[in-house]
Motif scaffolding. Structure first.
Motif, short mmCIF file in Angstrom:
data_model
loop_
_atom_site.label_atom_id
_atom_site.label_comp_id
_atom_site.label_asym_id
_atom_site.label_seq_id
_atom_site.Cartn_x
_atom_site.Cartn_y
_atom_site.Cartn_z
N VAL A 1 22.89 13.89 -15.98
CA VAL A 1 21.97 14.18 -14.80
C VAL A 1 22.15 15.52 -15.22
O VAL A 1 22.35 16.18 -15.04
CB VAL A 1 23.27 14.99 -13.75
CG1 VAL A 1 23.03 15.07 -12.09
CG2 VAL A 1 23.83 13.31 -13.05
N LEU A 2 19.88 15.89 -14.72
CA LEU A 2 19.59 16.69 -15.78
C LEU A 2 19.82 17.95 -14.99
O LEU A 2 19.86 17.93 -13.92
CB LEU A 2 17.75 16.60 -15.54
CG LEU A 2 17.08 17.53 -16.27
CD1 LEU A 2 17.32 17.54 -17.33
CD2 LEU A 2 15.41 17.52 -15.89
N GLY A 3 20.19 19.36 -15.62
CA GLY A 3 20.51 20.25 -14.86
C GLY A 3 22.18 20.64 -13.92
O GLY A 3 22.17 21.31 -13.82
N LYS A 4 22.59 19.78 -14.57
CA LYS A 4 24.26 19.75 -14.56
C LYS A 4 24.78 20.03 -15.72
O LYS A 4 24.85 18.83 -16.23
CB LYS A 4 24.88 18.02 -13.14
CG LYS A 4 24.12 18.10 -11.96
CD LYS A 4 24.23 19.22 -11.11
CE LYS A 4 23.53 18.81 -9.99
NZ LYS A 4 23.54 20.15 -8.94
N LYS B 1 25.33 9.22 -13.21
CA LYS B 1 24.80 9.44 -12.20
C LYS B 1 24.98 7.57 -12.11
O LYS B 1 24.51 7.16 -12.19
CB LYS B 1 23.63 9.51 -13.61
CG LYS B 1 22.35 9.33 -12.80
CD LYS B 1 20.60 9.30 -13.39
CE LYS B 1 19.36 8.97 -12.90
NZ LYS B 1 18.38 9.44 -13.79
N LEU B 2 24.25 7.42 -10.60
CA LEU B 2 24.61 6.23 -10.00
C LEU B 2 22.48 5.40 -10.57
O LEU B 2 21.49 6.07 -10.34
CB LEU B 2 24.21 6.28 -8.25
CG LEU B 2 25.63 6.76 -8.10
CD1 LEU B 2 25.86 7.14 -6.61
CD2 LEU B 2 26.93 6.66 -8.66
N ASN C 1 37.14 9.12 -26.06
CA ASN C 1 36.66 8.20 -25.32
C ASN C 1 36.12 8.61 -24.50
O ASN C 1 37.42 9.49 -23.67
CB ASN C 1 37.64 6.84 -24.92
CG ASN C 1 37.92 6.33 -26.18
OD1 ASN C 1 37.15 6.32 -27.05
ND2 ASN C 1 38.81 5.75 -26.37
N THR C 2 35.23 8.87 -23.77
CA THR C 2 34.50 9.46 -22.39
C THR C 2 35.12 8.93 -21.44
O THR C 2 35.52 7.72 -21.04
CB THR C 2 33.20 9.86 -22.15
OG1 THR C 2 32.46 10.12 -23.21
CG2 THR C 2 32.63 10.05 -21.18
N LEU C 3 36.04 10.16 -20.29
CA LEU C 3 37.33 9.15 -18.81
C LEU C 3 35.89 8.90 -18.38
O LEU C 3 34.86 9.14 -18.35
CB LEU C 3 37.66 10.48 -18.73
CG LEU C 3 38.75 10.49 -19.30
CD1 LEU C 3 39.36 11.85 -19.17
CD2 LEU C 3 40.77 9.88 -19.88
N PRO C 4 36.25 7.80 -17.04
CA PRO C 4 35.48 7.13 -15.74
C PRO C 4 35.16 8.17 -15.34
O PRO C 4 35.65 8.91 -14.63
CB PRO C 4 36.05 6.01 -15.99
CG PRO C 4 37.80 6.26 -15.96
CD PRO C 4 37.48 6.89 -17.17
N PRO C 5 34.05 8.04 -14.12
CA PRO C 5 34.40 9.20 -13.12
C PRO C 5 35.50 8.82 -12.43
O PRO C 5 36.18 7.85 -11.87
CB PRO C 5 33.07 8.28 -12.65
CG PRO C 5 32.53 7.51 -13.52
CD PRO C 5 33.53 7.02 -14.28
#
Length: 218
Positions: free
Chosen positions: A124-127, A217-218, A184-188
């Protein structure tokens, strides 16, 4: 619970799959309600408790519930074994109302998050893709900092048994990239930042918790 007297004894039984619970006063007014008619919010193993995170929040909001974190417990079962619950004590996953503030203060301890939501995938750009976790704690203490998911499982140990001997150590922090202990990257979802501070002189333990959201990002 063998060592804690109950305020009220419920003579019925609760289903293992779903229930709609309503608490009323003597005049029939609804005091509280938990609608799990479509299924319990949290999947539990035998001996585990489902706990409300924010007592002032909606009891029928599934995101306001988690299982006991296995660290803060109160009470013994019939065999004298500690239960994974906190009857007549503050819930292990308690976060309070928060008031929208990213900082939480308990006595002389401060826990601050640089953001309420971050995006570890950088999609997500800018976040922000990381969150800075800052603490301010007294010297002469030992600090632990962990992250739990809403099931009450520890997913990341950020600081373990850190001796706070100087004011510089006491006012510091870490950067979390949203990854678990295996990298590992955690889920949302919603996670709980858990700060534990032990006073080595008095043995007193303070705990401060704050919610953080991992987005994608969706």
């Amino acid at each position: 619970v063998s060592d804690i007297a109950a305020d009220q004894i419920y003579s019925g039984g609760l289903s293992n799959t779903a229930e709609h619970l309503i608490l009323k006063d003597s005049s029939g007014n609804i005091i509280d309600e938990v609608d799990c008619s479509s299924g319990w919010f949290i999947s539990l193993n035998r001996g585990e408790s489902m706990e409300r995170m924010n007592p002032a929040g909606d009891g029928s909001d599934s995101s306001n519930w988690a299982k006991n974190n296995g660290v803060e417990r109160n009470g013994l079962d019939a065999n004298g074994t500690p239960i994974n619950g906190t009857p007549k004590a503050q819930n292990s996953v308690f976060i309070g109302s928060g008031g929208g503030d990213t900082g939480v203060v308990t006595s002389s301890i401060t826990l601050t998050l640089s953001t309420k939501i971050f995006y570890p995938m950088g999609d997500v750009l800018g976040k922000p893709s990381t969150v800075q976790i800052l603490w301010n704690v007294p010297t002469g203490t030992v600090l632990n900092l962990k992250v739990f998911n809403l099931k009450g499982s520890s997913v990341r140990i950020l600081v373990k048994n850190k001796d706070i001997n100087t004011s510089q150590d006491g006012s510091s922090g870490v950067l979390w990239d949203g990854k678990d202990n295996s990298g590992n990257t955690l889920p949302p979802g919603i996670y709980i930042v858990y700060l534990e501070v032990l006073n080595t002189d008095t043995g007193k333990r303070d705990v401060v918790k704050k919610c953080i959201v991992i987005g994608r990002k969706l």
